[in-house]
Design a protein around this motif. Sequence first.
Motif, short mmCIF file in Angstrom:
data_model
loop_
_atom_site.label_atom_id
_atom_site.label_comp_id
_atom_site.label_asym_id
_atom_site.label_seq_id
_atom_site.Cartn_x
_atom_site.Cartn_y
_atom_site.Cartn_z
N ALA A 91 30.77 23.53 26.44
CA ALA A 91 31.66 24.26 27.35
C ALA A 91 31.22 24.01 28.79
O ALA A 91 30.08 24.31 29.15
N ALA A 92 32.10 23.46 29.59
CA ALA A 92 31.81 23.25 31.01
C ALA A 92 31.77 24.61 31.70
O ALA A 92 32.65 25.45 31.50
N THR A 93 30.75 24.84 32.52
CA THR A 93 30.60 26.16 33.16
C THR A 93 30.48 26.10 34.68
O THR A 93 30.76 27.09 35.35
N GLU A 94 30.07 24.99 35.23
CA GLU A 94 29.74 24.95 36.66
C GLU A 94 30.93 25.25 37.56
O GLU A 94 30.84 26.09 38.47
N ASP A 95 32.06 24.59 37.37
CA ASP A 95 33.22 24.83 38.23
C ASP A 95 33.73 26.26 38.08
O ASP A 95 34.12 26.89 39.08
N LEU A 96 33.70 26.78 36.87
CA LEU A 96 34.15 28.15 36.64
C LEU A 96 33.20 29.13 37.32
O LEU A 96 33.63 30.10 37.95
N ALA A 97 31.89 28.88 37.26
CA ALA A 97 30.92 29.76 37.94
C ALA A 97 31.13 29.73 39.45
O ALA A 97 31.01 30.76 40.12
N ARG A 98 31.43 28.55 39.99
CA ARG A 98 31.73 28.48 41.43
C ARG A 98 32.90 29.40 41.78
O ARG A 98 32.84 30.14 42.75
N ALA A 99 33.95 29.32 40.98
CA ALA A 99 35.14 30.15 41.23
C ALA A 99 34.82 31.64 41.08
O ALA A 99 35.29 32.46 41.87
N LEU A 100 34.04 31.98 40.07
CA LEU A 100 33.68 33.38 39.84
C LEU A 100 32.82 33.95 40.96
O LEU A 100 32.82 35.16 41.20
N SER A 101 32.09 33.10 41.66
CA SER A 101 31.18 33.55 42.72
C SER A 101 31.85 33.63 44.10
O SER A 101 31.21 34.05 45.06
N ARG A 102 33.11 33.21 44.21
CA ARG A 102 33.77 33.18 45.52
C ARG A 102 34.13 34.53 46.11
O ARG A 102 34.03 34.71 47.33
N PRO A 103 34.58 35.51 45.33
CA PRO A 103 34.91 36.80 45.95
C PRO A 103 33.70 37.40 46.67
O PRO A 103 32.56 37.25 46.23
N GLU A 104 33.97 38.07 47.77
CA GLU A 104 32.92 38.70 48.58
C GLU A 104 31.99 39.54 47.71
O GLU A 104 32.44 40.37 46.93
N GLY A 105 30.70 39.29 47.82
CA GLY A 105 29.69 40.06 47.10
C GLY A 105 29.48 39.65 45.65
O GLY A 105 28.64 40.23 44.97
N SER A 106 30.23 38.68 45.17
CA SER A 106 30.10 38.25 43.78
C SER A 106 29.02 37.19 43.63
O SER A 106 28.73 36.44 44.57
N ILE A 107 28.45 37.13 42.45
CA ILE A 107 27.45 36.14 42.11
C ILE A 107 27.69 35.77 40.65
O ILE A 107 28.19 36.58 39.86
#
Length: 192
Positions: A49-65
């Motif tokens: 399962a590819a995760t890197e691009d999805l993790a980048r997107a998940l971390s974009r909202p302010e304060g998210s990690i």
Amino acid sequence: MGSSYQTILATGELSAVRAAVAASGQQAMVIPVGDRRWAVVPIQVDGYAATEDLARALSRPEGSIAATFDVFDSDVIVAGVFRGGRSVHDYLSDQSYLAEAWDDDDNEILVDLLGRPYPPGTAPPAGPYGADAAAFAPLGIAPVDETALEAALRGPETMAERQHHAILHALNVTPRPLQMTYEEARRSNTAV
């Protein structure tokens, strides 16, 4: 053969997590693992399962990690921490675990699971890389046990999934959903 799985631990509001997954076009299960903490379990294609691009997107909202976790054959953990849509920290549980690869001239070389090459005759460093509790602590829920987190990141542990469990436990999140494959997550009936 040991366990292999790829998951993401994401922080933030459920609506933002769902929106990032939908925008990615990637099929994934989202399971709560604590207050504003989510296991995002992408579907595997050919066993990965590819995760890197999805993790980048998940971390974009302010304060998210977000953090990716890749457990490979119960032998090693590769993790990445993301903030603001970019990678901010890499972790490898065992730098001496090498894989064969080929350079541009089609010569066989050895690389660790972070992609760092080792010329013939060069021994890789022993132990973990990036075992920094401070890099992972913001993913947890207070009180994060930073001493236990540091110990879990340093290892060694005989099985990578046990080490991963110890890391997640120290972060004070529910470990099991972050140790599932997509199919296991689907069958768990815990996705939101």
